[in-house]
Motif scaffolding. Structure first.
Motif, PDB file in Angstrom:
ATOM      1  N   ARG B  73       4.800   0.564   1.021  1.00 50.06           N
ATOM      2  CA  ARG B  73       5.656   1.121   2.080  1.00 50.06           C
ATOM      3  C   ARG B  73       5.082   2.433   2.634  1.00 50.06           C
ATOM      4  O   ARG B  73       5.146   2.689   3.834  1.00 50.06           O
ATOM      5  CB  ARG B  73       7.087   1.326   1.553  1.00 50.06           C
ATOM      6  N   SER B  89       8.396   5.963   4.871  1.00 46.28           N
ATOM      7  CA  SER B  89       8.499   4.828   3.947  1.00 46.28           C
ATOM      8  C   SER B  89       9.950   4.422   3.709  1.00 46.28           C
ATOM      9  O   SER B  89      10.239   3.251   3.496  1.00 46.28           O
ATOM     10  CB  SER B  89       7.791   5.143   2.632  1.00 46.28           C
ATOM     11  N   ALA B 246       8.669  -7.086   7.324  1.00 50.08           N
ATOM     12  CA  ALA B 246       9.376  -5.825   7.104  1.00 50.08           C
ATOM     13  C   ALA B 246      10.499  -5.646   8.110  1.00 50.08           C
ATOM     14  O   ALA B 246      10.399  -6.111   9.251  1.00 50.08           O
ATOM     15  CB  ALA B 246       8.406  -4.651   7.210  1.00 50.08           C
TER      16      ALA B 246
END
Lengths: 395, 395
Positions: B73, B89, B246
């Motif tokens: 991340r 992140s 994501a």
């Protein structure tokens, strides 16, 4: 700012992971934490798997078929045939972990507001999958004083309504370690047949059985079209991160419809399937060693637990979990206290409070789930921590 | 035999994959099939990825954090910062492909029966995710004669009701290849702000843009809490099988709630994350080469298509798809005929009928989606097939 959905608000947090911030706090203070809260085994992934991964000879990591690679499904069918189950490759849909297998099964078989009966305590994420699908969980309580045996047919029948569409079991069971007998499964068969229900059986701990072999729902006669077996490579080969599971059912209509959900997410992970297919060549010696190791761990943990005053822990027959009742007011508070305020010789221990594995309110408040996934030395140290902690906490 | 759910029956089949049995039939008859139906590129996965996989030095393939590895991340946040986006992140939740990212976003933001407006034609699986979540898709039609530009604000506003909760766009777009201008995105911003909607933007084709850079929704000012960007490694690094995507959003409440769905499925694939993290070191030369290659392919395909009498194909500015209108009565029938009855010099070609990318009935009946994912030689041969086939079909 737009509002998030009611579903998201109602979605339960994982009881296994919710204490993680307190564990992180303990580690920041320099305290060693024995993790008995989560089913992440320390056992090595079989060498055949690591070897297959180091030798991938493709140049493109492509999608697979939405139902998984045919070569993998065929080889997996042979594995099932090898343990006496009548399974062909077309009865199998490869999924992204057992999680997706159960999620798809619920979506395919139940409409929103339909009901699924689950013996509690049960694997907490069943709640999440049900919530995600708009399905209502109806718990039937199994009791610590009965060693978490299957509740009687009468107890199930009290709960059946016209919205009841399925029963979910986990066998060998997470979180209790209970293994259903052939007779108990026949009670389920009779129920399923009488009310024409689906029977979802999570059998991912099949290889972890310390007293004889477990009896698969796929062996039950006369309910072949009702049965859905949920499987996964996660525990069998200690490769939870591969995220490969399967739906196995003789009900072709179900498999065909599940494939539509499979097509929407395109394909299960290609790399995980390579690992899963290679894992099918794992030698028997691997399982024998793992079995001996876990049986030893179980015996250590359960003996230590029952030796502590006020602690009750029925002997689990399978999986690598045990539920113990502690002499505390509230096990969740105690578990948090273990991480926030306690240490013994520089260490503490993390458990999953068991209340999160019950769906009925105020059940299991004094219970914890122990995943005995560490080696004997560490398990003994963790039990030392618990023993000392209980004395200190109850002062 | 118990009945499967209404949801499963209503779940659409993939328009991209539904003709697969006919393609298999063609292959069995010895006919070579040029696959322009599916976005599976032939481009090689970057070498840094294959190298990382061959050198995995862990002994256990464990679960990762439910939000994905922190190291991944953090590195991914740097990638976004590198393209001018304010992403940290903690704004990222790693998912099992872009598919799961969109699925979680719908579950977190919309209740069953809520409405989501999507410009059509759209990526067909959006229908599947909506159906799975009980959400209703309201299409707003973009037209081939406008090159599939964003419909006007007025067209959107006609469709807004009190149940409208979100807009979904894909930019660069699958299946049209359209790339929204900054001005078009500002129209969306105004809409989203005025009605306090979520804006989900599928930006997985970001690197495939042939005229300038695409404008990310994450750059839109004043709607930071409304915006959810959907990403994936699948196309960028030609590793569709890694199943890594994501959710990226500055809305921390949304990320926090999406994590609960993430916890229920435990973790995104570990091996795919290793691949995804390694891919972030892909040299710029890889993307430059891929870009040149696709631009060439696009130019070939679109020129060939528009040279065929009666075929209309607007020039796509991004992704690797084009929609073409054919001089046939029913493009699906034609596509099936191509596989069942036609061959030219031992080959035929497979397209995705475009009707499945529309939600309005009877739209796109004469259109096909072409994924130009083959090399120039094969693309030319495929276009030869189409040209000959159209003459034969229309006789």
């Amino acid at each position: 700012m737009p509002k998030i959905s009611d579903k998201a608000i109602q979605m339960p947090e994982s009881p296994i992971r919710k204490l993680v911030p307190f564990a992180e706090g303990a580690k920041e203070r320099g305290v060693n934490v024995f993790h008995l809260n989560i089913g992440q085994p320390d056992i090595k992934t079989p060498e055949v798997v690591m070897e297959a991964l180091s030798k991938i000879d493709r140049t493109v990591i492509e999608y697979s078929h939405s139902a998984g690679y045919e070569s993998y499904r065929k080889k997996l069918a042979k594995y099932y045939q090898g343990i006496g189950l009548d399974v062909n490759s077309e009865d199998i849909l490869i999924t992204t972990g057992g999680s997706e297998a159960l999620m798809f099964s619920m979506q395919v078989c139940l409409n929103p507001e339909d009901e699924v009966i689950i013996p509690e305590p049960f694997y907490a994420n069943y709640n999440g999958f049900a919530k995600s699908s708009g399905v209502n969980v109806v718990p039937v309580t199994s009791k610590i004083e009965d060693g978490f045996a299957l509740p009687s047919m009468v107890e199930f029948e009290k709960l059946i309504t016209e919205r009841t569409k399925a029963i979910v079991i986990c066998n060998p069971a997470n979180p209790t370690g209970y293994v259903y007998s052939k007779e108990e499964l026949q009670v389920l068969r009779d129920l399923v047949k009488k009310y024409d229900l689906f029977l979802f059986a999570d059998e991912v701990y099949r290889e972890f059985c310390y007293e004889g072999s477990p009896f698969s729902v796929l062996s039950l006669k006369g309910i072949e079209q009702n049965v859905v077996m949920i499987d996964s490579v996660s525990k069998r080969y200690s490769m939870c991160g591969a995220r490969i599971g399967a739906i196995v059912s003789k009900n072709q209509d179900l498999i065909k419809n599940a494939l539509k959900f499979g097509q929407a997410r395109l394909s299960p992970p290609t790399l995980g399937q390579i690992a899963g297919e290679a894992a099918l060549d794992t030698p028997q010696s691997y399982f024998d060693e793992v079995q001996v190791e876990y049986q030893k761990r179980r015996d250590v943990v359960v003996a230590r637990l029952n030796n502590i005053e006020g602690v009750i822990c029925p002997m689990p027959k399978g999986a690598f979990y045990a539920i113990a009742q502690l002499p505390v007011d509230d096990a969740e508070k105690f578990c948090q206290w273990l991480l926030e305020e306690f240490s013994h010789e520089g260490s503490t221990v993390m458990f999953a409070p068991a209340a999160g594995f019950y769906s009925s309110p105020n059940m299991g408040m004094k219970e914890i789930r122990i995943a005995y996934v560490l080696n004997e030395v560490d398990l003994n140290k963790a039990m030392d921590c618990l023993e000392v902690a209980l004395k200190e906490y109850n002062k």
